[in-house]
Structure formats: C-alpha cells, structure tokens
Design a protein around this motif. Structure first.
Motif, PDB file in Angstrom:
ATOM      1  N   ALA A 130      15.739   1.855  -0.465  1.00  0.00           N
ATOM      2  CA  ALA A 130      14.714   2.132  -1.482  1.00  0.00           C
ATOM      3  C   ALA A 130      15.239   3.237  -2.393  1.00  0.00           C
ATOM      4  O   ALA A 130      14.911   4.413  -2.219  1.00  0.00           O
ATOM      5  N   PRO A 131      16.084   2.869  -3.359  1.00  0.00           N
ATOM      6  CA  PRO A 131      16.780   3.863  -4.182  1.00  0.00           C
ATOM      7  C   PRO A 131      15.874   4.859  -4.906  1.00  0.00           C
ATOM      8  O   PRO A 131      16.274   5.983  -5.161  1.00  0.00           O
ATOM      9  N   ASN A 132      14.664   4.482  -5.239  1.00  0.00           N
ATOM     10  CA  ASN A 132      13.778   5.375  -5.980  1.00  0.00           C
ATOM     11  C   ASN A 132      12.819   6.150  -5.082  1.00  0.00           C
ATOM     12  O   ASN A 132      11.949   6.857  -5.588  1.00  0.00           O
ATOM     13  N   ALA A 133      12.976   6.035  -3.782  1.00  0.00           N
ATOM     14  CA  ALA A 133      12.082   6.706  -2.837  1.00  0.00           C
ATOM     15  C   ALA A 133      12.359   8.210  -2.845  1.00  0.00           C
ATOM     16  O   ALA A 133      13.494   8.632  -2.671  1.00  0.00           O
ATOM     17  N   ARG A 134      11.313   8.982  -3.061  1.00  0.00           N
ATOM     18  CA  ARG A 134      11.452  10.440  -3.038  1.00  0.00           C
ATOM     19  C   ARG A 134      10.493  11.087  -2.055  1.00  0.00           C
ATOM     20  O   ARG A 134      10.499  12.294  -1.894  1.00  0.00           O
ATOM     21  N   THR A 135       9.640  10.279  -1.438  1.00  0.00           N
ATOM     22  CA  THR A 135       8.653  10.804  -0.502  1.00  0.00           C
ATOM     23  C   THR A 135       8.709  10.000   0.787  1.00  0.00           C
ATOM     24  O   THR A 135       9.328   8.939   0.840  1.00  0.00           O
ATOM     25  N   VAL A 136       8.072  10.525   1.810  1.00  0.00           N
ATOM     26  CA  VAL A 136       7.905   9.801   3.062  1.00  0.00           C
ATOM     27  C   VAL A 136       6.427   9.675   3.340  1.00  0.00           C
ATOM     28  O   VAL A 136       5.638  10.470   2.818  1.00  0.00           O
ATOM     29  N   PRO A 137       6.026   8.700   4.119  1.00  0.00           N
ATOM     30  CA  PRO A 137       6.896   7.715   4.761  1.00  0.00           C
ATOM     31  C   PRO A 137       7.378   6.660   3.777  1.00  0.00           C
ATOM     32  O   PRO A 137       6.768   6.463   2.722  1.00  0.00           O
ATOM     33  N   GLN A 138       8.449   6.016   4.143  1.00  0.00           N
ATOM     34  CA  GLN A 138       8.897   4.795   3.490  1.00  0.00           C
ATOM     35  C   GLN A 138       8.884   3.736   4.574  1.00  0.00           C
ATOM     36  O   GLN A 138       9.485   3.915   5.636  1.00  0.00           O
ATOM     37  N   ILE A 139       8.174   2.646   4.300  1.00  0.00           N
ATOM     38  CA  ILE A 139       7.922   1.630   5.317  1.00  0.00           C
ATOM     39  C   ILE A 139       8.535   0.308   4.880  1.00  0.00           C
ATOM     40  O   ILE A 139       8.365  -0.112   3.731  1.00  0.00           O
ATOM     41  N   PHE A 140       9.230  -0.316   5.823  1.00  0.00           N
ATOM     42  CA  PHE A 140       9.842  -1.620   5.595  1.00  0.00           C
ATOM     43  C   PHE A 140       9.359  -2.575   6.672  1.00  0.00           C
ATOM     44  O   PHE A 140       9.362  -2.237   7.849  1.00  0.00           O
ATOM     45  N   ILE A 141       8.944  -3.756   6.247  1.00  0.00           N
ATOM     46  CA  ILE A 141       8.593  -4.829   7.178  1.00  0.00           C
ATOM     47  C   ILE A 141       9.600  -5.931   6.929  1.00  0.00           C
ATOM     48  O   ILE A 141       9.582  -6.562   5.870  1.00  0.00           O
ATOM     49  N   GLY A 142      10.505  -6.116   7.882  1.00  0.00           N
ATOM     50  CA  GLY A 142      11.630  -7.006   7.637  1.00  0.00           C
ATOM     51  C   GLY A 142      12.425  -6.443   6.468  1.00  0.00           C
ATOM     52  O   GLY A 142      12.741  -5.260   6.439  1.00  0.00           O
ATOM     53  N   ASP A 143      12.718  -7.278   5.483  1.00  0.00           N
ATOM     54  CA  ASP A 143      13.451  -6.836   4.294  1.00  0.00           C
ATOM     55  C   ASP A 143      12.517  -6.387   3.175  1.00  0.00           C
ATOM     56  O   ASP A 143      12.976  -6.018   2.099  1.00  0.00           O
ATOM     57  N   THR A 144      11.212  -6.439   3.419  1.00  0.00           N
ATOM     58  CA  THR A 144      10.241  -6.077   2.390  1.00  0.00           C
ATOM     59  C   THR A 144       9.951  -4.587   2.410  1.00  0.00           C
ATOM     60  O   THR A 144       9.543  -4.037   3.434  1.00  0.00           O
ATOM     61  N   HIS A 145      10.162  -3.939   1.271  1.00  0.00           N
ATOM     62  CA  HIS A 145       9.832  -2.526   1.137  1.00  0.00           C
ATOM     63  C   HIS A 145       8.357  -2.424   0.784  1.00  0.00           C
ATOM     64  O   HIS A 145       7.939  -2.791  -0.312  1.00  0.00           O
ATOM     65  N   VAL A 146       7.563  -1.945   1.719  1.00  0.00           N
ATOM     66  CA  VAL A 146       6.123  -1.805   1.515  1.00  0.00           C
ATOM     67  C   VAL A 146       5.824  -0.604   0.630  1.00  0.00           C
ATOM     68  O   VAL A 146       4.951  -0.648  -0.226  1.00  0.00           O
ATOM     69  N   GLY A 147       6.544   0.482   0.851  1.00  0.00           N
ATOM     70  CA  GLY A 147       6.276   1.730   0.154  1.00  0.00           C
ATOM     71  C   GLY A 147       5.807   2.753   1.160  1.00  0.00           C
ATOM     72  O   GLY A 147       6.331   2.829   2.264  1.00  0.00           O
TER      73      GLY A 147
END
Length: 87
Positions: free
Chosen positions: A50-67
C-alpha cells in the motif's frame, strides 16, 4: 470463517488498530498481525503493498487492500465484509 488470509499492520498503542482487531475477533476471523512500531522489514512490506499508506492499521484481505479501521467498519455496516472474507 475467513478463507482469504487477513493481514493487519499495527503499532503499539493504536486505538484504531484495537478497534479493527476487535471487529475481526468478534467475527471469528483469523488474522496475522504485523507490529511495525519500530519500523523494519514489515513496515517496508506494508508500504510495498500500500504505497500511499501513512497510518495504521492497514488491513489486507487476500490481495485486496481494505484500508484502515474506518474502511473495515464501513464494509461491515454495508454487509460486504463477509463476502470479501469468503472470497
């Protein structure tokens, strides 16, 4: 319940991380938590996924980036989370 692997990137003391994990726990979802409090290779992995992620949490379900936590909660409210988890 989850057929897709769920990854959550967190930091120590993060209330949003606690909220997201609580929702997953309540749904009986198994997930892998990656603590990136001190940075390191898992933080780099998160940024690659998630190249633009600057906060946590970052959540992934399989290959899907939920946010983050808000996006996860929105999927649940909209009745879309179970389908995403099941694939």
């Amino acid at each position: 319940m989850s057929h897709h692997p769920v990854d959550i990137y967190t930091k120590f003391g993060c209330g949003f991380c606690v909220r997201a994990k609580r929702l997953l726990d309540e749904k009986g979802v198994d997930y892998t938590e990656h603590d990136i409090t001190m940075g390191g290779p898992k933080r780099e992995e998160m940024l690659e996924r998630a190249p633009n992620a600057r906060t946590v949490p970052q959540i992934f379900i399989g290959d899907t980036h939920v946010g983050g936590s808000d996006e996860l909660a929105a999927l649940e409210r909209e009745g879309k989370l179970d389908a995403l988890l099941a694939g």
